[in-house]
Structure formats: structure tokens, C-alpha cells
Design a protein around this motif. Structure first.
Motif, PDB file in Angstrom:
ATOM      1  N   LYS A   1      -3.404 -12.051 -10.496  1.00 55.38           N
ATOM      2  CA  LYS A   1      -2.682 -11.342  -9.430  1.00 55.38           C
ATOM      3  C   LYS A   1      -2.946 -11.974  -8.063  1.00 55.38           C
ATOM      4  O   LYS A   1      -2.354 -11.589  -7.075  1.00 55.38           O
ATOM      5  CB  LYS A   1      -3.086  -9.869  -9.397  1.00 55.38           C
ATOM      6  CG  LYS A   1      -2.824  -9.125 -10.699  1.00 55.38           C
ATOM      7  CD  LYS A   1      -1.353  -9.053 -11.026  1.00 55.38           C
ATOM      8  CE  LYS A   1      -1.084  -8.243 -12.272  1.00 55.38           C
ATOM      9  NZ  LYS A   1       0.344  -8.177 -12.587  1.00 55.38           N
TER      10      LYS A   1
ATOM     11  N   GLU B   1      -2.837 -15.357  -7.474  1.00 57.20           N
ATOM     12  CA  GLU B   1      -2.329 -16.741  -7.488  1.00 57.20           C
ATOM     13  C   GLU B   1      -3.463 -17.736  -7.738  1.00 57.20           C
ATOM     14  O   GLU B   1      -3.558 -18.780  -7.080  1.00 57.20           O
ATOM     15  CB  GLU B   1      -1.597 -17.035  -6.173  1.00 57.20           C
ATOM     16  CG  GLU B   1      -0.353 -16.162  -6.010  1.00 57.20           C
ATOM     17  CD  GLU B   1       0.079 -15.975  -4.551  1.00 57.20           C
ATOM     18  OE1 GLU B   1      -0.547 -16.544  -3.659  1.00 57.20           O
ATOM     19  OE2 GLU B   1       1.061 -15.233  -4.349  1.00 57.20           O
TER      20      GLU B   1
ATOM     21  N   THR C   1      -4.177  -3.535 -10.404  1.00 60.06           N
ATOM     22  CA  THR C   1      -3.850  -4.935 -10.143  1.00 60.06           C
ATOM     23  C   THR C   1      -2.455  -5.115  -9.537  1.00 60.06           C
ATOM     24  O   THR C   1      -2.207  -6.110  -8.866  1.00 60.06           O
ATOM     25  CB  THR C   1      -3.972  -5.756 -11.433  1.00 60.06           C
ATOM     26  OG1 THR C   1      -3.270  -5.091 -12.479  1.00 60.06           O
ATOM     27  CG2 THR C   1      -5.430  -5.913 -11.843  1.00 60.06           C
ATOM     28  N   ASP C   2      -1.550  -4.159  -9.753  1.00 63.31           N
ATOM     29  CA  ASP C   2      -0.221  -4.293  -9.133  1.00 63.31           C
ATOM     30  C   ASP C   2      -0.333  -4.151  -7.613  1.00 63.31           C
ATOM     31  O   ASP C   2       0.317  -4.872  -6.856  1.00 63.31           O
ATOM     32  CB  ASP C   2       0.768  -3.262  -9.701  1.00 63.31           C
ATOM     33  CG  ASP C   2       1.225  -3.658 -11.104  1.00 63.31           C
ATOM     34  OD1 ASP C   2       0.959  -4.817 -11.504  1.00 63.31           O
ATOM     35  OD2 ASP C   2       1.816  -2.822 -11.808  1.00 63.31           O
TER      36      ASP C   2
ATOM     37  N   GLN D   1       0.156 -10.894  -1.664  1.00 64.38           N
ATOM     38  CA  GLN D   1       1.431 -11.462  -1.204  1.00 64.38           C
ATOM     39  C   GLN D   1       1.649 -11.231   0.291  1.00 64.38           C
ATOM     40  O   GLN D   1       2.258 -12.040   0.978  1.00 64.38           O
ATOM     41  CB  GLN D   1       2.586 -10.865  -2.014  1.00 64.38           C
ATOM     42  CG  GLN D   1       2.651 -11.449  -3.426  1.00 64.38           C
ATOM     43  CD  GLN D   1       3.572 -10.656  -4.351  1.00 64.38           C
ATOM     44  OE1 GLN D   1       4.091  -9.595  -3.995  1.00 64.38           O
ATOM     45  NE2 GLN D   1       3.772 -11.170  -5.556  1.00 64.38           N
TER      46      GLN D   1
ATOM     47  N   SER E   1       3.154  -6.157 -17.571  1.00 64.28           N
ATOM     48  CA  SER E   1       2.985  -5.652 -16.216  1.00 64.28           C
ATOM     49  C   SER E   1       4.054  -4.589 -16.035  1.00 64.28           C
ATOM     50  O   SER E   1       5.189  -4.770 -16.450  1.00 64.28           O
ATOM     51  CB  SER E   1       3.191  -6.807 -15.246  1.00 64.28           C
ATOM     52  OG  SER E   1       3.868  -6.367 -14.130  1.00 64.28           O
TER      53      SER E   1
ATOM     54  N   GLU F   1      -1.792  -7.311  -6.212  1.00 62.69           N
ATOM     55  CA  GLU F   1      -0.789  -8.373  -6.084  1.00 62.69           C
ATOM     56  C   GLU F   1       0.014  -8.221  -4.789  1.00 62.69           C
ATOM     57  O   GLU F   1       0.263  -9.197  -4.078  1.00 62.69           O
ATOM     58  CB  GLU F   1       0.142  -8.317  -7.303  1.00 62.69           C
ATOM     59  CG  GLU F   1       1.087  -9.491  -7.413  1.00 62.69           C
ATOM     60  CD  GLU F   1       1.845  -9.496  -8.740  1.00 62.69           C
ATOM     61  OE1 GLU F   1       2.136 -10.586  -9.237  1.00 62.69           O
ATOM     62  OE2 GLU F   1       2.165  -8.398  -9.270  1.00 62.69           O
ATOM     63  N   LYS F   2       0.379  -6.966  -4.471  1.00 63.63           N
ATOM     64  CA  LYS F   2       1.155  -6.728  -3.239  1.00 63.63           C
ATOM     65  C   LYS F   2       0.336  -7.102  -2.002  1.00 63.63           C
ATOM     66  O   LYS F   2       0.842  -7.698  -1.055  1.00 63.63           O
ATOM     67  CB  LYS F   2       1.567  -5.252  -3.153  1.00 63.63           C
ATOM     68  CG  LYS F   2       2.737  -4.927  -4.077  1.00 63.63           C
ATOM     69  CD  LYS F   2       3.062  -3.448  -4.065  1.00 63.63           C
ATOM     70  CE  LYS F   2       4.061  -3.117  -5.163  1.00 63.63           C
ATOM     71  NZ  LYS F   2       4.102  -1.713  -5.502  1.00 63.63           N
TER      72      LYS F   2
ATOM     73  N   LYS G   1       5.851  -3.863 -13.793  1.00 64.36           N
ATOM     74  CA  LYS G   1       6.547  -4.225 -12.559  1.00 64.36           C
ATOM     75  C   LYS G   1       7.847  -3.456 -12.448  1.00 64.36           C
ATOM     76  O   LYS G   1       8.613  -3.401 -13.398  1.00 64.36           O
ATOM     77  CB  LYS G   1       6.849  -5.721 -12.576  1.00 64.36           C
ATOM     78  CG  LYS G   1       6.062  -6.477 -11.553  1.00 64.36           C
ATOM     79  CD  LYS G   1       6.566  -7.890 -11.407  1.00 64.36           C
ATOM     80  CE  LYS G   1       5.543  -8.660 -10.597  1.00 64.36           C
ATOM     81  NZ  LYS G   1       5.514 -10.046 -10.883  1.00 64.36           N
TER      82      LYS G   1
END
Length: 382
Positions: free
Chosen positions: A54, A56, A14-15, A22, A316, A18-19, A318
Motif C-alpha cells: 500500500k 508503493e 490498509t485502504d 497517495q 482489496s 494507501e490514501k 476498493k
């Protein structure tokens, strides 16, 4: 993605999702899901929530399966010693207290343990402490500031719980093994190292693939009694009992925002997230399907504990990619030495944590300098 221009993207975790979101790399699926009346009601809500979180609030992908862990337990050992069975949503204290009720006086092959994690090597004290701390939502490092954050009361509690558990003898601690690493090893040897599969451990925590390991031990090791096992959820934080850091979504299929074949790509994603695909896969693989209709039972075992907890939205990792890889091994060695010193009565918990904090901080900065130097050298060569 620029060069190959794929229509479908398999996103690992999921990270990464997210990238991609974005950067505007993915096509939102919400409209086509509505338009085709594609049934997402039967998909595990926790996985959809994770993907939306992730994205939005939008679904930029779907995942046919997910990963989860459970606490496996040996029903026969609990019955033999008259100990009540584990329950869902226990705390680490609950698990350790259950483990302590098993005898610790057996010799050789007669020795059993209340708890172990699978395939452990030496230096497990820090692994235990880290598992307890992570369950309680603790971080030991701040990647943005490159600072250790382990010298706290909460970590002290995790350390004391670990020391107490290991001193009791209820938790398995591997001895230093000088196995000849070049000696040929059979798959059976690997199975025999799993003390839970050998019936020597009352409880262990593992992923869904442990079911396959137990089945293979049953099929291949004819001289070993098969384990009569069941599962409950992994230990949870009593303050946050519906969440776990052991649940994750890694195979997310999305559509390239630049794809000229959006419809065909969607048909593919629709199929591998369909009822039909889940039905077939649930019979032939050890994956946990996100379509819950095919996931409640396997070979007479209730799989609900894998599905009960939600991925922890606060946890997360992050910024963790900034931590130099060279930091982890020396830090783990340091932490194990310090925990052992507390077990041996040579240090207090406060002293051990202070050393882990101070020396660990030095290790982190050294690893960062080495990492920066290497990157600089590589960029010069280019």
C-alpha cells in the motif's frame, strides 16, 4: 490532520493507509529503520509486505499486531466419533465433508453439529455461501459500475455446496428466536449462545479473541465441561492455498509528513513495535503480535495457524465505500430466501441465482437513489 497537526497517526486499515500515502501525508520510515538498525527481520513478513504493497514499496508505518482467524475444533468430539482431525489448508469441501461425518440424530441437549460459525442469528445460508465464495476469491458486486456479478458458474458452485451442506444437517442453522430483546442478559447468557464453547459443535471459524471466550466460559460456567480445543488454518482456495481474506492489518502507526518532531515520533513507533513491547503484550492481551518470537504458543496451544496464511493481495475492497449501506440488509434477506427455496426443492440453483442477480440489481439501484437523494438534501441544508 490539517487542524490538529498530530506527530503520530494511527491508521485504521490498509485502504486508509494507501490514501494517506497517495496524498503525501506520511513520512517513509525505511531510512530511519536502516539508520537505527531497527530489527524488522523478526516481524511477520506478511504484515510488512501488506504495508509495503500500500506504500508503493516503502514502509510508511508499522503495526505491532494483526487480526487473523482460524478453524477451531473440539478434539474430544473428533475422538469420540473416531473422525480424523482437521488439517491446515483444507478446502471448504474438506471442512464440510468432515462436518457431515458427525451424527445428526441427537435430540435437544444431545444434538451436536459438525460445523457452525459463532453467534449466528437467523438467515445464515447466505453467510455460509458468502464465506465460501470469498475464500474462492469471488466478488458479487462491481462497485465502480454499480453492478451485481453473482450470476456465474463459480457462484453457482458456492451455492450448491452451501445447499448440500445445509441439507445434510451437519451445519448449525439457528431457529427464529423470539427473544425478548429488553430482557436483562448476563454475560453468561452470551457465552451460552456460543455452541462451540458449550461443546455442541465440532468445528467453528473465529478470530483470535475466541481464545478469550473459551477461557471465560471455562472460568465462569462451572456446570459446563471446558472444551478441549485446538486450531488449524481457515479453509483456503486450493488454487491459492497460501492466502486468506481473514488476515488483516488494521493498527498501522505512521508519522505525519509535516511533523516537526519526527525523531521523537519515531522513538515512540520504534518502542511499540519493539521486542520488549511484544513480550509484555503477548502475556497480557489477546492480540496477535507481529513480532513472531512471542506468538507461537499460548496456554499450551500452538498458534501457528493464525500466522501461516498471508493477507490476500488481490482481495482489496476498493470502491466498496461507494456501495450504499442501505443495500446490504434487503439483499441478504433476498439471498437467504432464494437459497432456502433451493434447499426446499422449489427452485433450481440457476433460477435462484438469476433472481438474486435481477432483484438484487434493482435493490442496489434503489439504495443508490435513496443515498443520492439524502446527500443532496444534506448539501442543501448546508
Amino acid at each position: 490532520m490539517e487542524e490538529e497537526k498530530p506527530d503520530i497517526v494511527l491508521i485504521n486499515g490498509t485502504d486508509q493507509l494507501e490514501k494517506f500515502v497517495q496524498k503525501g501525508r506520511l513520512y517513509a520510515l525505511d531510512d530511519v529503520i536502516k539508520q537505527d538498525k531497527f530489527d524488522v527481520e523478526q516481524i511477520l513478513p506478511a504484515t510488512l509486505e501488506t504495508i509495503k504493497l500500500k506504500g508503493e514499496g516503502k514502509l510508511y508505518g508499522l503495526s505491532p499486531d494483526f487480526y487473523s482467524q482460524a478453524l477451531f475444533y473440539n478434539k474430544d468430539l473428533f475422538e469420540q466419533y473416531g473422525i480424523e482431525l482437521p488439517k491446515n489448508k483444507m478446502s471448504w469441501e474438506d471442512v464440510i465433508n468432515l462436518a457431515k461425518r458427525f451424527p445428526t440424530d441427537g435430540q435437544g441437549d444431545q444434538r451436536i453439529y459438525g460445523f457452525s460459525t459463532s453467534y449466528m442469528r437467523e438467515g445464515v445460508a447466505y453467510q455460509y455461501m458468502s464465506s465460501i465464495g470469498t475464500t474462492l476469491g469471488l466478488d458479487y458486486i462491481n462497485p465502480e459500475q454499480m453492478k451485481l456479478t453473482i450470476q456465474t458458474d463459480a457462484w453457482k458452485k458456492a451455492l450448491q455446496l452451501t445447499v448440500d451442506a445445509l441439507k445434510s444437517g451437519a451445519l448449525y442453522m439457528p431457529k427464529n428466536q423470539n427473544n425478548d430483546s429488553n430482557a436483562p442478559r448476563m454475560y453468561e447468557d452470551y457465552l451460552k449462545e456460543n455452541l462451540f464453547a458449550m461443546g455442541k459443535v465440532a468445528m467453528t471459524i473465529d478470530g483470535n479473541y475466541m481464545m478469550q471466550t473459551l477461557q471465560e466460559a471455562k472460568d465462569r460456567l462451572k456446570d459446563v465441561k471446558p472444551v478441549n480445543w485446538d486450531i488449524v488454518t481457515v479453509p483456503v482456495d486450493p488454487q491459492n492455498p497460501d492466502f486468506s481474506n481473514t488476515v488483516s492489518v488494521s493498527n498501522v502507526f505512521g508519522i505525519n509528513a509535516q511533523s516537526a518532531n519526527t525523531r521523537a515520533a519515531w522513538e515512540f513507533i520504534k518502542y511499540i513495535n519493539s521486542d520488549e513491547f511484544a513480550r509484555v503484550m503477548s502475556k497480557s492481551s489477546n492480540s496477535l503480535m507481529t513480532r513472531t518470537a512471542y506468538s507461537k504458543e499460548r496456554n499450551g496451544h500452538n498458534l501457528e495457524p493464525f500466522y501461516l496464511l498471508k493477507p490476500n493481495p488481490d482481495k482489496s475492497y476498493k470502491g466498496y465505500e461507494k456501495i450504499p449501506v442501505g443495500f446490504y440488509q434487503p439483499f441478504s434477506t433476498l439471498a437467504n430466501q432464494e437459497i432456502q427455496a433451493v434447499i426446499d426443492g422449489k427452485k433450481s440453483a440457476d433460477e435462484a441465482l438469476k433472481t438474486i442477480q435481477d432483484k438484487g440489481q434493482e435493490q442496489l439501484l434503489q439504495a443508490k437513489q435513496a443515498d443520492d437523494a439524502q446527500k443532496q438534501a444534506q448539501s442543501k441544508q448546508k
